[in-house]
Every structure is written in structure tokens, then in C-alpha cells.
Design an enzyme around this catalytic site. Structure first.
Site, PDB file in Angstrom:
ATOM      1  CE1 TYR A  32       0.149   1.993   4.399  1.00  0.00           C
ATOM      2  CE2 TYR A  32       1.157  -0.290   4.289  1.00  0.00           C
ATOM      3  CZ  TYR A  32       1.038   1.071   5.048  1.00  0.00           C
ATOM      4  OH  TYR A  32       1.531   1.510   6.013  1.00  0.00           O
ATOM      5  NE  ARG A  51       7.050   4.366   0.252  1.00  0.00           N
ATOM      6  CZ  ARG A  51       6.893   5.110   1.450  1.00  0.00           C
ATOM      7  NH1 ARG A  51       8.036   5.270   2.012  1.00  0.00           N
ATOM      8  NH2 ARG A  51       5.644   5.409   1.769  1.00  0.00           N
ATOM      9  NE  ARG A  99      -6.314 -19.146   4.597  1.00  0.00           N
ATOM     10  CZ  ARG A  99      -5.487 -19.681   5.095  1.00  0.00           C
ATOM     11  NH1 ARG A  99      -4.985 -21.002   4.973  1.00  0.00           N
ATOM     12  NH2 ARG A  99      -4.778 -19.060   6.124  1.00  0.00           N
ATOM     13  CG  HIS A 101       0.232 -20.867   3.415  1.00  0.00           C
ATOM     14  ND1 HIS A 101      -0.787 -21.519   4.006  1.00  0.00           N
ATOM     15  CD2 HIS A 101       0.508 -19.996   4.711  1.00  0.00           C
ATOM     16  CE1 HIS A 101      -1.226 -21.271   5.154  1.00  0.00           C
ATOM     17  NE2 HIS A 101      -0.401 -20.383   5.663  1.00  0.00           N
ATOM     18  CE  LYS A 145       3.328   3.400   2.959  1.00  0.00           C
ATOM     19  NZ  LYS A 145       3.778   3.534   4.395  1.00  0.00           N
ATOM     20  CD  GLU A 177       9.722   1.936  10.591  1.00  0.00           C
ATOM     21  OE1 GLU A 177       9.862   3.010  10.085  1.00  0.00           O
ATOM     22  OE2 GLU A 177       9.609   0.922  10.484  1.00  0.00           O
ATOM     23  CG  LEU A 201       8.475   2.671   4.813  1.00  0.00           C
ATOM     24  CD1 LEU A 201       8.492   1.333   3.873  1.00  0.00           C
ATOM     25  CD2 LEU A 201       6.908   2.708   5.033  1.00  0.00           C
TER      26      LEU A 201
END
Length: 284
Positions: A32, A51, A99, A101, A145, A177, A201
Site C-alpha cells: 500500500y 516505492r 486458499r 500459502h 510497505k 522507527e 520503512l
């Protein structure tokens, strides 16, 4: 009703549907970005877009649009919602598939984006905010991110529950951070901040602040510091896309410096405003 971006189409919010088998929902398998809008303009859009694509590459997710096409889609979203001051949230997941992995053999990435109206946090920028130390229990690829933010959420909630604005994370006593921000200390006029490696980040606002430091003559050392060193700083501040530069005036109930926003932090706030051409000053 506001407009939402779903893949390459603007739709009304009530029309949005996401599959129960979307891998973002089931695995956090996606990335995101949050992009600030000032006076209708997209702030550091190129850096956010770069990014976004870098994070996608790191998780082997192929974004089915060029940067130019996605930029235009986001701009159209801002225009449709008539955003003056606010932000855009955009994310992309690997898509929906039965579903399992491992990566599915066939799945189409799902892009979504929406806008929110929000003004600059001028009060906090003038008065400062409080922080709380919290153990950094996140994974070892914080440079991506990703949608996997449970560690951040738990730390933030711990801070909020104790009346603090932000959780300042540390690994074995070394400050990394904030739960939703980058963090800085100032000692003898020099800014200290954790180097941009896999433990943090590399915030877009962080990068802008380092440019501002060079422009206004404030030395920077990208060097990690400890919890005890943080408490001995003359000043501290945190930064993010929505928070800009927020002075951190206390940690765990102990004041930083004299407990008020310091001169170097104010100097950087003013330099940040000049660089972005912001019309409402923090300090008048």
C-alpha cells in the site's frame, strides 16, 4: 457517496465488492501507499509511485499498469472526489484464488484506492506530542510497505491506551522507527535517525526532511541510537505523510530537552513548508 478506484475504473463506494478469497484479506499478501494532497496537488507522487512499484517487486507482485497510467488513475480519483487537503490510500493485492500459502498459478491483482479529507495537524506541530517505547516485534523486512501491520497496530494501541500519541519501537534497546512514523533525535544541532535498511520503512517525508536539512544547513547522521540516548536528546521529532514533522516532547512520561518543541525542529518545519510551498504556516 465518494468515488473509489477499483482496478482501472472509478465506481461509487456502495458498488465496491472484494472476494472472500482475496489474498490481501486472508494473508496480507499485498502492499500500500498513502499519498498527501495539498491544495489539490499530489505531494511527492513520483516518490510514492516509485516505492509502490519497488515494494511490489520485492514481493514478486506484478502491477498491471504502467506508472503513468496509475498516476492518471489516482489523479482522476482526486478530481472526482474534489479533494483539496487530504490523502489517498491505495493498495494492491495478489488477487483472489483458492486458499493456499504459495503464490497461485492464476490470479489477477486487485487495485483499490480511496480518498479522505484531512487538514494539517497544526496543533500537534506547534505544541508537540508524547511517545512511549515499545518492543519492535515486527518481521525483518520493514522496508516493504506491506499490508502486514499487526505489530504496528498492537504497538500503537499500547501507546494510545497510555495516553501517548505514538509508539517508538526498539529492537533490543536500539530505536528503529515509530509504529506509523519515522523517528529522529537532535543533539548539539545534529539530526540522528536510523539508517534506511530493512529495519525501517524509508519514508517519503523522511527523504524530504533529509533534503531540507541539507538546504537549511542542519547536519544529519543516519546512525541508530538507543533508548537511553533518546532520553538524552536535546529534541526529538517524528514524521509521516499525514503528520509532517511532529515534535516529540516526552517519552514514557520523561520530557525531552525542556519539554517543548525545540529551535532546530521549528527550523525544519519552516524549511519543509517552504519546500512544499504550503500556505498555512505552523509558526506565525
Amino acid at each position: 457517496m465518494e468515488w473509489i478506484l477499483l482496478n482501472d475504473q472509478l465506481i461509487k463506494e456502495e458498488q465496491l465488492t472484494i472476494s472472500k478469497e482475496d489474498r490481501g484479506y486472508q494473508f496480507g499478501d499485498g502492499i500500500y501507499e498513502v499519498i498527501r494532497v495539498y491544495e489539490g496537488e499530489l505531494y511527492t507522487m513520483k516518490e510514492h509511485m516509485d516505492r509502490f512499484y519497488e515494494s511490489a517487486d520485492k514481493i514478486k507482485l506484478v502491477i498491471p499498469y504502467t506508472k503513468d497510467v496509475l498516476h492518471k488513475l489516482i489523479y482522476d480519483l482526486v478530481e472526482a472526489n474534489e479533494v483539496v487537503n487530504g490523502y489517498i490510500y491505495m493498495q494492491i493485492t495478489r488477487g483472489a484464488a483458492p486458499r493456499q500459502h504459495q503464490f497461485p498459478e492464476q490470479a489477477s491483482p486487485v487495485l483499490t484506492a480511496y480518498t479522505n479529507l484531512v487538514e494539517r495537524p497544526l496543533q500537534g506541530m506547534r505544541d508537540g506530542v508524547s511517545g512511549k517505547f515499545a518492543e519492535d516485534v515486527r518481521w525483518l523486512r520493514c522496508d516493504i510497505k506491506s499490508l502486514n501491520l499487526l505489530g504496528n497496530v498492537l504497538a500503537k494501541q499500547e501507546a494510545i491506551a497510555e495516553g501517548c500519541f505514538e509508539a517508538i519501537l526498539h529492537r533490543d534497546g536500539t530505536v528503529t522507527e515509530g509504529s506509523s512514523s519515522n523517528v529522529y533525535g537532535i543533539k548539539d544541532g545534529t539530526v540522528y535517525t536510523h539508517p534506511a535498511n530493512n529495519f525501517i520503512l524509508n519514508g517519503i517525508t523522511r527523504r524530504t526532511i533529509l533534503e531540507v536539512c541539507a538546504e537549511v544547513g542542519v547536519p544529519v547522521r543516519e546512525t541508530a541510537f538507543t533508548k537511553s540516548e533518546a532520553l538524552e536528546m536535546d529534541e526529538m521529532f517524528i514524521s509521516s505523510t499525514t503528520a509532517e514533522i511532529l515534535p516529540l516532547v516526552s517519552m514514557d512520561g520523561k520530557q525531552i530537552g525542556d519539554g517543548t518543541p525545540g529551535a532546530t525542529t521549528r527550523k525544519l518545519q519552516q524549511g519543509f513548508e517552504r519546500k512544499l510551498g504550503l500556505k498555512t504556516p505552523v509558526h506565525v
